[in-house]
Motif scaffolding. Structure first.
Motif, PDB file in Angstrom:
ATOM      1  N   LYS A 191      -7.695   2.182  -2.310  1.00 19.16           N
ATOM      2  CA  LYS A 191      -6.522   1.616  -2.966  1.00 19.16           C
ATOM      3  C   LYS A 191      -5.811   2.689  -3.787  1.00 19.16           C
ATOM      4  CE  LYS A 191      -8.444  -3.060  -3.435  1.00 19.16           C
ATOM      5  NZ  LYS A 191      -8.812  -4.148  -4.380  1.00 19.16           N
ATOM      6  N   GLY A 192      -4.524   2.455  -4.005  1.00 15.88           N
ATOM      7  CA  GLY A 192      -3.752   3.278  -4.929  1.00 15.88           C
ATOM      8  C   GLY A 192      -3.702   4.743  -4.569  1.00 15.88           C
ATOM      9  N   ASP A 193      -4.016   5.599  -5.559  1.00 18.63           N
ATOM     10  CA  ASP A 193      -3.917   7.040  -5.383  1.00 18.63           C
ATOM     11  C   ASP A 193      -4.854   7.551  -4.299  1.00 18.63           C
ATOM     12  OD1 ASP A 193      -2.142   6.937  -7.454  1.00 18.63           O
ATOM     13  OD2 ASP A 193      -3.587   7.568  -8.982  1.00 18.63           O
ATOM     14  N   TYR A 194      -6.041   6.948  -4.168  1.00 15.82           N
ATOM     15  CA  TYR A 194      -7.012   7.402  -3.164  1.00 15.82           C
ATOM     16  C   TYR A 194      -6.467   7.182  -1.752  1.00 15.82           C
ATOM     17  CZ  TYR A 194     -10.119   7.305  -7.197  1.00 15.82           C
ATOM     18  OH  TYR A 194     -10.679   7.513  -8.427  1.00 15.82           O
ATOM     19  N   TYR A 234       4.251  17.507   4.343  1.00 13.13           N
ATOM     20  CA  TYR A 234       4.175  16.696   3.136  1.00 13.13           C
ATOM     21  C   TYR A 234       5.568  16.332   2.609  1.00 13.13           C
ATOM     22  CZ  TYR A 234       3.564  15.882  -1.888  1.00 13.13           C
ATOM     23  OH  TYR A 234       3.632  15.372  -3.154  1.00 13.13           O
ATOM     24  N   ALA A 292      -3.274   7.071  -0.932  1.00 19.04           N
ATOM     25  CA  ALA A 292      -2.182   8.024  -0.736  1.00 19.04           C
ATOM     26  C   ALA A 292      -2.706   9.409  -0.388  1.00 19.04           C
ATOM     27  CB  ALA A 292      -1.324   8.081  -2.000  1.00 19.04           C
ATOM     28  N   ILE A 293      -3.774   9.841  -1.053  1.00 21.11           N
ATOM     29  CA  ILE A 293      -4.330  11.182  -0.812  1.00 21.11           C
ATOM     30  C   ILE A 293      -4.912  11.286   0.592  1.00 21.11           C
ATOM     31  CG2 ILE A 293      -6.172  12.776  -1.506  1.00 21.11           C
ATOM     32  CD1 ILE A 293      -5.708  11.773  -4.389  1.00 21.11           C
ATOM     33  N   GLU A 322       0.842  -1.198   0.000  1.00 19.61           N
ATOM     34  CA  GLU A 322       0.000   0.000   0.000  1.00 19.61           C
ATOM     35  C   GLU A 322       0.873   1.242   0.000  1.00 19.61           C
ATOM     36  OE1 GLU A 322      -3.061  -0.291  -0.445  1.00 19.61           O
ATOM     37  OE2 GLU A 322      -3.576  -2.308   0.215  1.00 19.61           O
ATOM     38  N   LEU A 323       0.359   2.323  -0.585  1.00 18.71           N
ATOM     39  CA  LEU A 323       1.105   3.575  -0.673  1.00 18.71           C
ATOM     40  C   LEU A 323       0.576   4.559   0.363  1.00 18.71           C
ATOM     41  CD1 LEU A 323       3.191   5.384  -2.050  1.00 18.71           C
ATOM     42  CD2 LEU A 323       1.431   6.029  -3.711  1.00 18.71           C
ATOM     43  N   SER A 324       1.434   4.943   1.304  1.00 16.52           N
ATOM     44  CA  SER A 324       1.064   5.881   2.362  1.00 16.52           C
ATOM     45  C   SER A 324       1.931   7.130   2.263  1.00 16.52           C
ATOM     46  CB  SER A 324       1.237   5.230   3.737  1.00 16.52           C
ATOM     47  OG  SER A 324       1.052   6.176   4.770  1.00 16.52           O
ATOM     48  N   LEU A 325       1.287   8.298   2.310  1.00 11.05           N
ATOM     49  CA  LEU A 325       2.004   9.576   2.267  1.00 11.05           C
ATOM     50  C   LEU A 325       1.797  10.383   3.550  1.00 11.05           C
ATOM     51  CD1 LEU A 325       1.379  10.747  -1.422  1.00 11.05           C
ATOM     52  CD2 LEU A 325       3.407   9.663  -0.464  1.00 11.05           C
TER      53      LEU A 325
END
Length: 352
Positions: free
Chosen positions: A125-128, A272, A130-131, A65-68
């Protein structure tokens, strides 16, 4: 059997032996007085960024998973632990016990927030995903910047308006004062404590990866439908991984908070850009590669400071190093060359 034994020896050495060797070498240089004040100031941050890198790699590399918002969990751990230390400051407790309590508070609070955020977020998932995690990090930073927290004989006082809304009685003291943050935090962090926490974090993460639960998480990452068909609880396991990652990021925040005499929720520290930088460590070190994450964190933290004298070529050299590191960790040819060198090295050591 011999190859398996050699692989175990190699993994143990690369995971922990190299870190210990570097620690003892640095200690020798420190005792000889040959380390500049600039490098001394970077020792604890190197441990902090290494812990952050391997904790984020647990989500990005192992869970997939992508976490920002990783800087947000670091911020939670930093401010909760620093508040705990300020409340216990001046008590009869030994300093190391206060730091241990603050460490537990920071890890638990960051893990708790990771759990709360992970429940709704991991449905995306994905970009959602991360946002939403990015938004969480910004929300935490802004809330702390607006928070006023003081304590007196009548108890604790909170406000999100301004300092005048917190009417402290006689003998009261500020813990968090809005954008001014926390001042007077005890400096319990040092290079030795940082290395110990890094080794413990690495040990826990490696144990988790090679455990039954860790293998189940990787199975879900590779093929969620197939994993769920054999009754693996995908959502629960991903949430567990996300919570553990947040708790370890909180430990890095504790180390960060107790390395400074004052703590503010500045964008450069918990914003960020900080989250992106941690993600860069993970990507350059190799997704799923914990040793690579530590190496990338160390190199990319040291490099800007070492190149300060080369003002005209500083960013050019930095960019070239980024490209070389990316090729070294991602290009198949470089990976095969690296593995071949390590195989030959350890085969000679075992035969000797």
């Amino acid at each position: 059997m011999k190859n398996v034994q050699m692989k175990k020896i190699k993994d143990i050495f690369l995971n922990y032996g190299v870190i210990l060797i570097v620690y003892f070498v640095v200690q020798l240089f420190l005792k000889s007085g040959s380390v500049s004040s600039l490098m001394k100031g970077l020792l604890v941050p190197l441990c902090i960024y290494s812990i952050l890198a391997i904790s984020l790699n647990l989500v990005v590399g192992i869970s997939g998973e992508l976490s920002l918002g990783h800087a947000g969990f670091m911020c939670v751990g930093a401010f909760f632990s620093a508040s705990c230390s300020m409340l216990l400051k001046g008590s009869s407790l030994p300093p190391m016990l206060i730091f241990f309590i603050a460490l537990c508070i920071g890890a638990i609070s960051a893990g708790f927030f990771g759990f709360l955020i992970g429940i709704p977020v991991l449905r995306l998932k994905g970009d959602y995903l991360a946002i939403v995690t990015l938004a969480f990090g910004e929300i935490i930073k802004n809330i702390i910047n607006a928070l006023y927290f003081g304590v007196d004989k009548n108890g604790w006082h909170f406000s999100l308006k301004d300092g005048t809304a917190v009417a402290l009685g006689e003998g009261g003291k500020w813990i968090i004062k809005g954008a001014q943050g926390i001042t007077g935090t005890p400096k319990y962090s040092n290079f030795t404590v940082g290395i110990i926490l890094l080794l413990l974090s690495m040990l826990f993460i490696q144990h988790f990866i090679h455990s039954r639960t860790g293998r189940a998480v990787m199975a879900i990452r590779d093929n969620r439908i197939a994993a769920e068909s054999i009754a693996l609880p995908a959502s629960k396991l991903k949430l567990l991984c996300f919570t553990i990652s947040a708790a370890i990021a909180g430990i890095a925040g504790v180390l960060y908070a107790h390395n400074l005499s004052s703590l503010q929720a500045l964008p450069k520290n918990f914003g960020y850009n900080q989250s992106i930088m941690i993600l860069v460590f993970v990507v350059l070190g190799g997704i799923g590669n914990m040793r690579g994450s530590i190496l990338a964190a160390v190199v990319l933290t040291l490099l800007p400071e070492l190149l300060r004298s080369l003002n005209d070529y500083r960013m050019l050299i930095y960019a070239v190093v980024l490209i070389v590191m990316m090729l070294f960790t991602s290009a198949p040819g470089f990976i095969a060359f690296r593995e071949n060198i390590l195989h030959r090295l350890f085969r000679k050591e075992v035969n000797a």
